[in-house]
Design an enzyme around this catalytic site. Structure first.
Site, short mmCIF file in Angstrom:
data_model
loop_
_atom_site.label_atom_id
_atom_site.label_comp_id
_atom_site.label_asym_id
_atom_site.label_seq_id
_atom_site.Cartn_x
_atom_site.Cartn_y
_atom_site.Cartn_z
N TYR A 1 -5.24 7.74 -6.85
CA TYR A 1 -4.14 6.88 -6.37
C TYR A 1 -4.31 6.58 -4.89
O TYR A 1 -4.21 5.41 -4.46
CB TYR A 1 -2.80 7.55 -6.63
CG TYR A 1 -1.64 6.81 -6.01
CD1 TYR A 1 -1.21 5.59 -6.55
CD2 TYR A 1 -0.97 7.29 -4.88
CE1 TYR A 1 -0.15 4.89 -5.99
CE2 TYR A 1 0.09 6.60 -4.32
CZ TYR A 1 0.50 5.39 -4.88
OH TYR A 1 1.53 4.70 -4.31
N SER B 1 0.85 -1.18 0.00
CA SER B 1 0.00 0.00 0.00
C SER B 1 0.90 1.24 0.00
O SER B 1 1.92 1.27 -0.67
CB SER B 1 -0.94 -0.04 1.21
OG SER B 1 -1.76 1.11 1.26
N LYS C 1 -4.74 2.90 -2.91
CA LYS C 1 -3.86 2.41 -1.85
C LYS C 1 -4.66 2.12 -0.57
O LYS C 1 -4.31 1.19 0.17
CB LYS C 1 -2.75 3.41 -1.60
CG LYS C 1 -1.77 3.59 -2.75
CD LYS C 1 -0.85 2.38 -2.94
CE LYS C 1 -1.26 1.39 -3.97
NZ LYS C 1 -0.32 0.26 -4.11
#
Length: 315
Positions: free
Chosen positions: A191, A162, A195
């Site tokens: 993004y 992550s 994550k």
């Protein structure tokens, strides 16, 4: 701040136990953190598959790793932005190996142009970073389960890379595929969402498979100099490299700890932070309703893809 400027690592690569007899896959392993991860695994005698898009780049990386370690990784063609490619890669692997002991869901894309989508029309970052890895992991589950008995600690492991960006966004389901809601988001926010999604899926995987011997951990590898910043403007990238980012080998430490060390068996479903320390993501990551909704959505996408694309060996 302890993640931006972490204390000196108590874990070093030379502490990794012998991995002889164990099979590992590292997605995106031809550059950056993935390359350093494979290097350490080879040094400790694991059989390692480098799952990457480009055969040319992978073969160059494999040659470089062989020169550095004396061991040879095995190329596995995988494009996580294509569900057909994901299915083909899993099929190729399962035809060669009955067992898988460590899966590093390491590959990722960060801040590409907003117009870029996956083959099936998903946001490129969410489709690659979350959906592609979810599907790959589920397809490989027979090998992960088969590897439990032959593993010295009677567990196999799934380690998902992550980012500290997971703290900055939550899930917006109407942005996972292209559309007006997605177009209103910045590429940075998309993004961070992906994550965060990695952490949610990893936590759910731990809940669903813990009783069968699967350890699932997500990690923030730290602020690292890698090719992940390829879409960052040049001036900003130079500043990041000079002030914010650590050398690439540091980025492999936390996921190598999660994937290889006996102590990591105590961290199923958890989020590790630099360097190889227990941390916590934002509270929604552990919300069972959020986790159930995302898992079900991902499962529905996979089932819809399989229904509309009968199994074949061609990507």
């Amino acid at each position: 701040m302890s993640q931006m400027v972490p204390p000196k690592s108590k874990f070093k690569v030379d502490q990794i136990p012998d991995l002889g007899g164990r099979v590992a896959i590292v997605t995106g392993g031809n550059v950056g953190i993935g390359y350093e991860t494979i290097k350490a695994l080879l040094q400790h005698n694991a059989k390692v598959y480098m799952a990457s898009r480009s055969r040319e780049k992978a073969e160059a990386a494999i040659a470089s790793l062989k020169e550095a370690t004396g061991k040879e990784a095995i190329f596995l063609e995988l494009d996580l932005s294509s569900l057909a490619s994901v299915r083909k890669a899993a099929k190729v692997f399962l035809a060669q190996e009955h067992e898988l002991h460590i899966l590093f869901n390491n590959a990722g894309v960060m801040w590409p142009p907003i117009d870029w989508l996956t083959t099936e029309g998903y946001d490129l970052q969410f489709g690659t970073n979350v959906l592609g890895h979810f599907y790959f992991t589920e397809l490989l589950m027979p090998a992960l389960l088969a590897g439990v008995e032959s593993s010295p600690d009677h567990h196999t492991r799934v380690v998902t890379t992550s980012s500290s960006g997971a703290y900055l966004e939550t899930l917006h389901f109407d942005t996972f595929k292209d559309g007006p809601a997605r177009r209103k988001k910045t590429k940075e926010a998309l993004y961070y969402q992906s994550k965060f999604g990695n952490v949610v899926v990893a936590h759910q995987l731990a809940k669903r498979y813990a009783s069968k011997g699967i350890i699932s951990i997500s990690v923030n590898p730290g602020n690292i100099q890698t090719e992940l910043q390829r879409y960052v403007p040049a001036l900003a990238r130079r500043f990041m490299n000079a002030v914010l980012l650590y050398p690439t080998p540091y980025g492999a430490l936390t996921q190598l700890f999660a994937g290889t060390m006996p102590e990591a068996l105590n961290y199923n479903g958890e989020f590790l932070i630099p360097w190889a320390r227990l941390g916590k993501c934002r509270p929604e990551a552990y919300d069972p309703d959020v986790g159930e909704r995302l898992w079900n959505w991902l499962d529905e996408q996979v089932k819809a893809f399989e229904a509309s694309h009968p199994d074949s060996t061609t990507a």
